[in-house]
Design an enzyme around this catalytic site. Structure first.
Site, PDB file in Angstrom:
ATOM      1  N   GLY A 112     -45.133 -30.240  47.428  1.00 29.24           N
ATOM      2  CA  GLY A 112     -44.573 -29.260  46.506  1.00 29.24           C
ATOM      3  C   GLY A 112     -43.208 -29.682  45.980  1.00 29.24           C
ATOM      4  O   GLY A 112     -42.895 -30.878  45.868  1.00 29.24           O
ATOM      5  N   SER A 113     -42.378 -28.706  45.703  1.00 29.83           N
ATOM      6  CA  SER A 113     -41.087 -28.973  45.060  1.00 29.83           C
ATOM      7  C   SER A 113     -40.086 -29.667  45.966  1.00 29.83           C
ATOM      8  O   SER A 113     -39.007 -30.047  45.505  1.00 29.83           O
ATOM      9  CB  SER A 113     -40.490 -27.657  44.553  1.00 29.83           C
ATOM     10  OG  SER A 113     -41.325 -27.073  43.579  1.00 29.83           O
ATOM     11  N   THR A 114     -40.404 -29.843  47.259  1.00 32.79           N
ATOM     12  CA  THR A 114     -39.436 -30.472  48.162  1.00 32.79           C
ATOM     13  C   THR A 114     -39.146 -31.917  47.778  1.00 32.79           C
ATOM     14  O   THR A 114     -38.112 -32.464  48.179  1.00 32.79           O
ATOM     15  CB  THR A 114     -39.945 -30.433  49.624  1.00 32.79           C
ATOM     16  OG1 THR A 114     -41.194 -31.115  49.709  1.00 32.79           O
ATOM     17  CG2 THR A 114     -40.100 -28.994  50.098  1.00 32.79           C
ATOM     18  N   ASP A 135     -39.941 -20.727  44.524  1.00 33.00           N
ATOM     19  CA  ASP A 135     -40.755 -21.389  45.536  1.00 33.00           C
ATOM     20  C   ASP A 135     -39.912 -21.843  46.711  1.00 33.00           C
ATOM     21  O   ASP A 135     -40.426 -22.416  47.627  1.00 33.00           O
ATOM     22  CB  ASP A 135     -41.515 -22.558  44.931  1.00 33.00           C
ATOM     23  CG  ASP A 135     -40.605 -23.676  44.441  1.00 33.00           C
ATOM     24  OD1 ASP A 135     -41.132 -24.670  43.980  1.00 33.00           O
ATOM     25  OD2 ASP A 135     -39.383 -23.540  44.516  1.00 33.00           O
TER      26      ASP A 135
END
Length: 668
Positions: A332-334, A668
């Site tokens: 994901g956005s990590t 998120d």
């Protein structure tokens, strides 16, 4: 005329008798000489040999298994020790009927009849005079039942032994591992002489990886026994000169884990299918290694029943599955800070250059339009603000400009798409997609082996075919914290020699560092992560509230299924649990000199990464960076604030429920 007839020839008979007597005398003399010679050979020449052989009729050799080495945390707290117990051992050469004996033991309830085949196979694989454990860790009731019928079981004895014990139960089990019965595959690689008197070996984790250090060497002792094989002090008036060889215990291991931080992290994730990894960016030491749900390893040391084993392996929550190094998830956005650095490395965008986010992104040739997590959009954002707000539209666009192969090449420097090399077995490599990877993955189906532009866009926000383990994610964020310096993650930091008490520190293993043309790229990535938890527009600004140190982080939400652009995004409460998104959060602290980097992944979480995973990461950071007293005070304040919010939100409250404070995270 009569004629005389000679009936007997006395002279001839005398000669015949004498010859026979001489032959008999010679034969008897030779026989006597042979007997005397044999007696001399047995009683004089081979005296020592046959005395030693005769000892075997009254002396039993009993193996003495070594104490297994201790496993301690970084501060010396015991995580795996040895505890006294009683076990049932069988010596095959002293058992009249092996099959009947095992059946009768099963009828006593010491094990099930289903276990007999495996026990018999193990017994027959050992030498006939060797005592083989057939039941470990007898309970008091089992001891009493066997003792009452002991006379029915020649060759079977109750023996006191030390057995493996895990004082914290399920805590750290996936890192430490457990011991279990030696399998046929184990016998091919183990030196079985060191396992006399035991049937256990390390199966997973540190117990498996450092088996040669932990096991030690077996000893033996000679015991005087009677005709029934029972131990006695003497046979008649004879006492034996018995030999005893002491076993050599295994070496002790000091782990990198801090058991206090470990238990706090486990408590924070209780009830979830999740994983948390905390490591020291400066040397690769793993401070906390959590995979939940977990299981108690102690029953494995005594031997699981078939029902117990089936209950564990068929549990839908998979407690024996090590999510930390085997679970693979879209990050994901990590990983957006890493993609931002890649964009700077290839010069596709300047850090101050802005993009306008209106909540939707599309481009000719890239398939369907894609939405941002924020339907209203983020307006104009530069690189640092795009990281802080987790703007999908911005990262869709830089993914388009870079292309998948350049993205993969840069992120590969962080160790993604390959095992980190942590010092326990079972690690998966994850997936760092590229055009070459897709050709290899779908080489049997050429139609699927084509890389489409739309695939690149999904990877640009950590979705699509990109997958990594929690360990890889923590390692990558630790690399950001260390400004590109990389160390191989490790669980064991030192080995103590049990004979000399010398503690040998293991040197950290440095890996190839991340190369960047512009050192300022690290400032942009770290600055964006700092803004995530500190700027007013950060997606996880609540995570840093009240922290006595500076931290940087990044939230993420990994989709379990795709939502069309025309379809309404449903909240977690409206979905079946298995369809909810995974919540992720990564962080490091203190920002100015990072001592710890943390990654948390919660499967099918009730809320997103900033709302659900970020507080867990903050708790782990506090437990490591604060003193126990400071941490307790911090937790008390946090609990009081939570209680206040619950009272305010309660429908029975005297005043209407108040909206979330400005610091409440979104996104998120």
């Amino acid at each position: 005329m009569s004629r005389s007839v000679r009936i007997k020839d006395h002279q001839h008979e005398q000669q015949l008798f004498e010859r026979r007597a001489l032959a008999a005398a010679i034969i008897m003399t030779l026989g006597i000489l042979a007997i005397v010679g044999r007696l001399v050979w047995l009683q004089v020449v081979k005296y020592d040999y046959y005395v030693q052989e005769s000892q075997g009729n009254r002396i039993k050799i009993e193996p003495i298994p070594p104490n297994r080495g201790l496993i301690l945390d970084r501060n010396g707290y015991p995580l795996a020790t040895n505890a006294p117990s009683y076990q049932l051992e069988l010596t095959r050469e002293q058992v009249p009927d092996l099959d009947r004996t095992l059946v009768k033991l099963a009828e006593l309830g010491l094990f099930t009849k289903d276990d007999i085949a495996a026990i018999k196979k193990d017994i027959r694989s050992r030498r006939s005079f060797e005592a083989v454990p057939v039941k470990l860790q007898l309970t008091e009731k089992e001891l009493a039942r066997f003792a009452a019928r002991r006379h029915d079981f020649p060759g079977v004895e109750i023996v006191p032994r030390m057995t493996r014990f895990y004082p914290l139960g399920s805590s750290s089990v996936h890192a430490i591992g457990y011991v279990g019965a030696i399998s046929e595959d184990d016998k091919k690689i183990l030196n079985m002489e060191n396992y006399a008197g035991t049937t256990l070996t390390g199966k997973t984790g540190v117990e498996r990886a450092y088996e040669s250090e932990l096991q030690g060497s077996a000893g033996f002792q000679q015991l005087l026994v009677n005709a029934q094989g029972r131990r006695v002090d003497r046979v008649g008036r004879t006492t034996a000169d018995l030999v005893r060889k002491e076993p050599i215990a295994g070496n002790d291991l000091f782990l990198t884990i801090d058991h206090r931080v470990q238990q706090i992290a486990e408590e924070s994730l209780r009830g979830q299918r999740a994983s948390a990894i905390a490591l020291d960016p400066s040397n690769g030491d793993v401070i906390a290694y959590v995979s939940t749900p977990a299981f108690d390893p102690n029953p494995f040391a005594r031997g699981l029943s078939r029902a117990e084993y089936i209950a564990l392996t068929e549990d839908p929550n998979r407690p024996m599955y090590d999510r930390a190094i085997r679970g693979v998830y879209p990050p994901g956005s990590t990983v957006k800070p890493l993609f931002a650095m890649a964009a700077l490395e290839y010069g596709v965008i300047a850090p101050t250059e802005t993009r306008f986010c209106r909540g939707v992104w599309s481009s000719p040739g890239y398939g369907r339009a894609r939405r941002d997590w924020e339907p209203r959009g983020h307006g104009f954002v530069d690189m640092r603000k795009a990281i802080a707000t987790s703007c999908d539209v911005y990262f869709y666009d830089i993914a388009r400009l870079m292309g998948i192969d350049r993205m993969a090449a840069f992120l590969g420097q962080f160790g993604l798409g390959q095992p980190t090399g942590i010092d326990i077995p079972g690690e998966r490599s994850g997936i760092l997609p590229s055009t070459e990877w897709k050709k290899r993955a779908y080489q049997t189906n050429k139609a699927l082996a084509v890389w489409f532009p739309g695939d690149t866009i999904s990877v640009g926000i950590g979705q699509g075919q990109m997958q990594m383990t929690p360990m890889q994610l923590a390692h990558a964020i630790g690399t950001v914290a260390a400004r590109g310096q990389r160390y191989q993650p490790r669980l064991v930091r030192a080995i103590r020699n049990v004979r000399t008490a010398e503690v040998k520190e293991l040197a950290p293993k440095e890996l190839a560092s991340v190369k960047t043309a512009d050192p300022g790229a690290w400032d942009v990535a770290m600055g964006g992560m700092f803004d995530v938890v500190n700027a007013p527009y950060g997606t996880a600004r609540a995570a840093a509230v009240g922290a006595p140190y500076k931290l940087a982080g990044k939230s993420g939400t990994a989709q379990v299924f795709t939502v069309a652009i025309t379809e309404r995004v449903r909240k977690a409460g409206e979905l079946a649990e298995h369809l909810r998104d995974h919540a992720l959060f990564v962080a490091f602290a203190p920002v100015e000199a990072p001592k710890i980097a943390v990654a948390v992944i919660v499967e099918n979480a009730p809320r997103g990464g900033s709302a659900f995973a970020a507080p867990i990461v903050r708790c782990i950071l506090d437990s490591y960076l604060l003193t126990p007293e400071e941490f307790a005070a911090q937790e008390a304040r946090r609990a009081a604030e939570e209680a206040r919010r619950n009272r305010a939100a309660s429908p029975t409250a005297a005043t209407p429920a108040q909206p979330a404070p400005a610091s409440e995270p979104r996104g998120d």
